[in-house]
Write a protein that holds these residues in place. Structure first.
Motif, short mmCIF file in Angstrom:
data_model
loop_
_atom_site.label_atom_id
_atom_site.label_comp_id
_atom_site.label_asym_id
_atom_site.label_seq_id
_atom_site.Cartn_x
_atom_site.Cartn_y
_atom_site.Cartn_z
N PRO A 208 -3.12 -1.31 -22.68
CA PRO A 208 -4.03 -2.40 -22.33
C PRO A 208 -4.70 -2.18 -20.98
CG PRO A 208 -1.72 -3.15 -22.37
CD PRO A 208 -1.70 -1.69 -22.63
N ILE A 209 -6.02 -2.36 -20.93
CA ILE A 209 -6.78 -2.22 -19.68
C ILE A 209 -7.49 -3.54 -19.41
CG2 ILE A 209 -8.64 -0.96 -18.50
CD1 ILE A 209 -7.21 1.31 -19.37
N TYR A 210 -7.24 -4.10 -18.26
CA TYR A 210 -7.91 -5.35 -17.89
C TYR A 210 -9.41 -5.11 -17.68
CZ TYR A 210 -3.78 -8.26 -16.93
OH TYR A 210 -2.65 -9.02 -17.04
N GLY A 211 -10.25 -5.91 -18.32
CA GLY A 211 -11.70 -5.91 -18.08
C GLY A 211 -12.31 -4.53 -18.12
N ASP A 212 -13.11 -4.20 -17.07
CA ASP A 212 -13.80 -2.89 -17.07
C ASP A 212 -12.91 -1.75 -16.57
OD1 ASP A 212 -13.62 -3.34 -14.34
OD2 ASP A 212 -15.76 -3.69 -14.03
N GLY A 213 -11.69 -2.05 -16.16
CA GLY A 213 -10.76 -1.00 -15.73
C GLY A 213 -11.04 -0.45 -14.35
N LEU A 214 -12.07 -1.00 -13.69
CA LEU A 214 -12.45 -0.44 -12.38
C LEU A 214 -11.77 -1.21 -11.23
CD1 LEU A 214 -16.20 0.32 -13.09
CD2 LEU A 214 -14.23 1.86 -13.20
N TYR A 215 -10.51 -1.51 -11.42
CA TYR A 215 -9.73 -2.15 -10.36
C TYR A 215 -9.00 -1.06 -9.60
CZ TYR A 215 -11.02 -6.42 -12.62
OH TYR A 215 -11.76 -7.44 -13.13
N VAL A 216 -9.26 -1.01 -8.29
CA VAL A 216 -8.79 0.14 -7.50
C VAL A 216 -7.60 -0.25 -6.63
CG1 VAL A 216 -9.46 1.71 -5.64
CG2 VAL A 216 -11.04 1.26 -7.52
N ARG A 217 -6.56 0.57 -6.70
CA ARG A 217 -5.37 0.37 -5.87
C ARG A 217 -5.03 1.69 -5.18
NH1 ARG A 217 -7.03 -3.91 -7.12
NH2 ARG A 217 -6.01 -5.56 -8.28
N ASP A 218 -4.35 1.59 -4.03
CA ASP A 218 -3.93 2.79 -3.28
C ASP A 218 -2.47 3.05 -3.67
OD1 ASP A 218 -3.02 4.59 -1.40
OD2 ASP A 218 -3.53 3.39 0.34
N TRP A 219 -2.25 3.99 -4.60
CA TRP A 219 -0.91 4.19 -5.17
C TRP A 219 -0.02 5.02 -4.26
CZ3 TRP A 219 0.80 1.38 -9.09
CH2 TRP A 219 -0.15 0.75 -9.90
N ILE A 220 1.13 4.46 -3.91
CA ILE A 220 2.09 5.15 -3.04
C ILE A 220 3.40 5.38 -3.81
CG2 ILE A 220 2.85 2.95 -2.06
CD1 ILE A 220 3.54 4.32 0.54
N HIS A 221 3.98 6.55 -3.64
CA HIS A 221 5.28 6.80 -4.28
C HIS A 221 6.33 5.96 -3.56
CE1 HIS A 221 8.82 8.75 -5.88
NE2 HIS A 221 8.06 9.35 -6.76
N VAL A 222 7.23 5.36 -4.33
CA VAL A 222 8.22 4.44 -3.75
C VAL A 222 9.07 5.13 -2.68
CG1 VAL A 222 9.95 4.84 -5.58
CG2 VAL A 222 9.93 2.67 -4.34
N ILE A 223 9.31 6.41 -2.83
CA ILE A 223 10.15 7.11 -1.85
C ILE A 223 9.46 7.15 -0.48
CG2 ILE A 223 9.45 9.55 -2.13
CD1 ILE A 223 13.04 8.26 -2.19
N ASP A 224 8.13 7.22 -0.48
CA ASP A 224 7.41 7.21 0.80
C ASP A 224 7.47 5.82 1.45
OD1 ASP A 224 6.64 9.89 1.09
OD2 ASP A 224 5.07 9.63 -0.42
N HIS A 225 7.46 4.78 0.61
CA HIS A 225 7.63 3.43 1.14
C HIS A 225 9.02 3.32 1.79
CE1 HIS A 225 7.23 -1.20 0.23
NE2 HIS A 225 7.37 -0.95 1.51
N CYS A 226 10.04 3.81 1.10
CA CYS A 226 11.42 3.74 1.62
C CYS A 226 11.53 4.51 2.94
CB CYS A 226 12.41 4.33 0.62
SG CYS A 226 12.47 3.40 -0.92
N ARG A 227 10.90 5.67 3.00
CA ARG A 227 10.97 6.49 4.22
C ARG A 227 10.24 5.78 5.37
NH1 ARG A 227 8.12 10.66 3.58
NH2 ARG A 227 9.06 12.03 5.12
N ALA A 228 9.18 5.07 5.04
CA ALA A 228 8.46 4.32 6.09
C ALA A 228 9.35 3.22 6.67
CB ALA A 228 7.18 3.72 5.51
N ILE A 229 10.09 2.53 5.81
CA ILE A 229 10.96 1.44 6.30
C ILE A 229 12.11 2.03 7.12
CG2 ILE A 229 12.41 -0.52 5.61
CD1 ILE A 229 9.32 -0.73 4.99
N ASP A 230 12.63 3.15 6.67
CA ASP A 230 13.69 3.84 7.42
C ASP A 230 13.19 4.16 8.84
OD1 ASP A 230 15.97 5.22 8.11
OD2 ASP A 230 15.49 7.02 6.93
N LEU A 231 11.97 4.65 8.93
CA LEU A 231 11.39 4.99 10.24
C LEU A 231 11.24 3.73 11.11
CD1 LEU A 231 9.93 7.36 11.87
CD2 LEU A 231 7.82 6.34 11.03
N LEU A 232 10.82 2.64 10.47
CA LEU A 232 10.64 1.40 11.25
C LEU A 232 11.97 0.85 11.74
CD1 LEU A 232 7.81 -0.38 9.21
CD2 LEU A 232 7.62 0.86 11.38
N LEU A 233 13.05 1.09 10.98
CA LEU A 233 14.37 0.65 11.46
C LEU A 233 14.69 1.34 12.78
CD1 LEU A 233 16.40 0.66 8.13
CD2 LEU A 233 16.11 -1.31 9.65
N GLU A 234 14.18 2.56 12.92
CA GLU A 234 14.47 3.33 14.13
C GLU A 234 13.42 3.09 15.21
OE1 GLU A 234 14.61 7.97 15.43
OE2 GLU A 234 14.53 7.52 13.29
#
Ligand SMILES: NC(=O)c1ccc[n+]([C@@H]2O[C@H](COP(=O)([O-])OP(=O)(O)OC[C@H]3O[C@@H](n4cnc5c(N)ncnc54)[C@H](O)[C@@H]3O)[C@@H](O)[C@H]2O)c1
Length: 338
Positions: A208-234
């Motif tokens: 299923p594709i919503y509407g025209d499908g031209l909805y843009v998101r900046d996709w990040i791998h979850v591991i990079d999100h986790c590493r960012a939070i780890d860095l912020l803890l420090e």
């Protein structure tokens, strides 16, 4: 040992974070507090070391319970992922649970941080609080971009973020708020866009594709999100806000095309579905502030195809995980109207 209290650690990003932190740091102990809503899944936490991971079933918006837990444990830091997260549910099922989890929850955690003098609380939020960008707009979301949430889910997240800000400004409570873009990776509940598309394609059903499908998101791998939070803890500075994204803007159509190609399925295995009301056109993040702290993502724009391939392989290897969710009555696309 450092003790980190994680809110929502049985969900997609939270469970990846718990797994990542236990793997990356031998001196870390996790106390994982999760209400186990439909999105919480103890299967995500199977095989974690019992001596360093304690699970507590509790609601972060329950002040009495959370003060009992936090007062007893006195963690070195709180990282809160717990939230109601599905935009479509916030549109079609009412907002009560969203207000409790996403607004009251951070207030309870901020109050406990203040009361028990916890050294740091990181509230995990989303880029959706900034509203939407146009496709051709030469602008990114930065940390000072004013909030303009359009979706009920995003409005509730913004409420929680502002409460956190006010605790820092008024009481000096050491809180950091992060705004991350769309995550993909293992253990994602299959109602979300990418896992649902994989699930459908593997079953030779139209994606299923919503509407025209031209909805843009900046996709990040979850591991990079986790590493960012780890860095912020420090290295994160209390009272500051950090945006997290990898400059990997892709339209839904582009993502689906890549998935279909990787899966060896016909490029037209898609169906247009009725658009989400008020659908935000585009989100895009300026992540220079966290990058300046030394954060280097493992999956940049050029690695997106590899990240998707690994995600497909993970789902193919973990069909039991999906089947167990289904057997518990999980709904995968109840809000999509063809
Ligand atoms: N998924 C994304 O792409 C994305 C992007 C940016 C930010 N975020 C934010 O990251 C966080 C985690 O997102 P996710 O995709 O892993 O969500 P998820 O829906 O997979 O997991 C949420 C978890 O929170 C738990 N939970 C819900 N309400 C609770 C409550 N009141 N008390 C305790 N636990 C509760 C659920 O049981 C579940 O385990 C959220 O705060 C979300 O706003 C997500």
């Amino acid at each position: 040992m450092r003790t980190i209290l994680v809110g929502g650690g049985a969900g997609f990003i939270g469970s990846n974070f718990v797994r990542y932190m236990l793997g990356a740091h031998e001196d870390v102990k996790i106390v994982n507090v999760d209400k186990l809503t439909y999105a919480g899944n103890l299967d995500n936490l199977a095989d974690l070391p019992e001596d360093r991971h304690l699970f507590i079933k509790a609601d972060i918006s329950d002040q009495v319970r959370m003060e009992e837990v936090i007062g007893n444990i006195r963690p070195d830091a709180i990282v809160n992922f717990a939230a109601e997260t599905h935009v479509d549910r916030s549109i079609h099922e009412g907002l009560r649970d969203f207000v409790f989890a996403n607004v009251m929850g951070p207030q309870v955690l901020a109050e406990a941080t203040k009361k028990f003098e916890i050294p740091l609380y990181i509230q995990i939020s989303t880029d959706e609080v900034f509203g939407a960008l146009e496709l051709d707009e030469d602008r990114l979301f930065h940390e000072e971009t004013p909030f303009a949430p359009n979706m009920p889910y995003a409005a509730c997240k913004a409420g929680g973020d502002l409460i956190c800000r006010s605790y820092f400004k008024t009481f000096g409570t050491p809180i950091i708020v992060t705004h991350c873009s769309n995550n993909y990776g293992p253990y994602q509940f299959p109602e979300k866009f990418i896992p649902q598309a994989i699930e459908k394609a593997l079953a030779d059903q139209a994606i299923p594709i919503y509407g025209d499908g031209l909805y843009v998101r900046d996709w990040i791998h979850v591991i990079d999100h986790c590493r960012a939070i780890d860095l912020l803890l420090e290295k994160g500075v209390p009272g500051e806000v950090y945006n997290i994204g990898v400059d990997n803007e892709r339209s839904n159509l582009e993502v689906v095309k890549m998935l279909l190609e990787l899966l060896g399925k016909p490029a037209d295995l898609t169906v247009t579905v009725k658009d989400r009301p008020g659908h935000d056109r585009r989100y895009a993040i300026d992540a220079r502030k966290i990058t300046a702290l030394g954060w280097v993502p493992l999956y940049g724009r050029a690695d997106f195809e590899r990240g998707l391939r690994e995600k497909i392989e993970w789902y193919a290897k973990n069909t039991d995980w999906v089947e167990r969710l289904k057997s518990r009555g999980a709904e995968f696309n109840s809000h999509i109207k063809i």
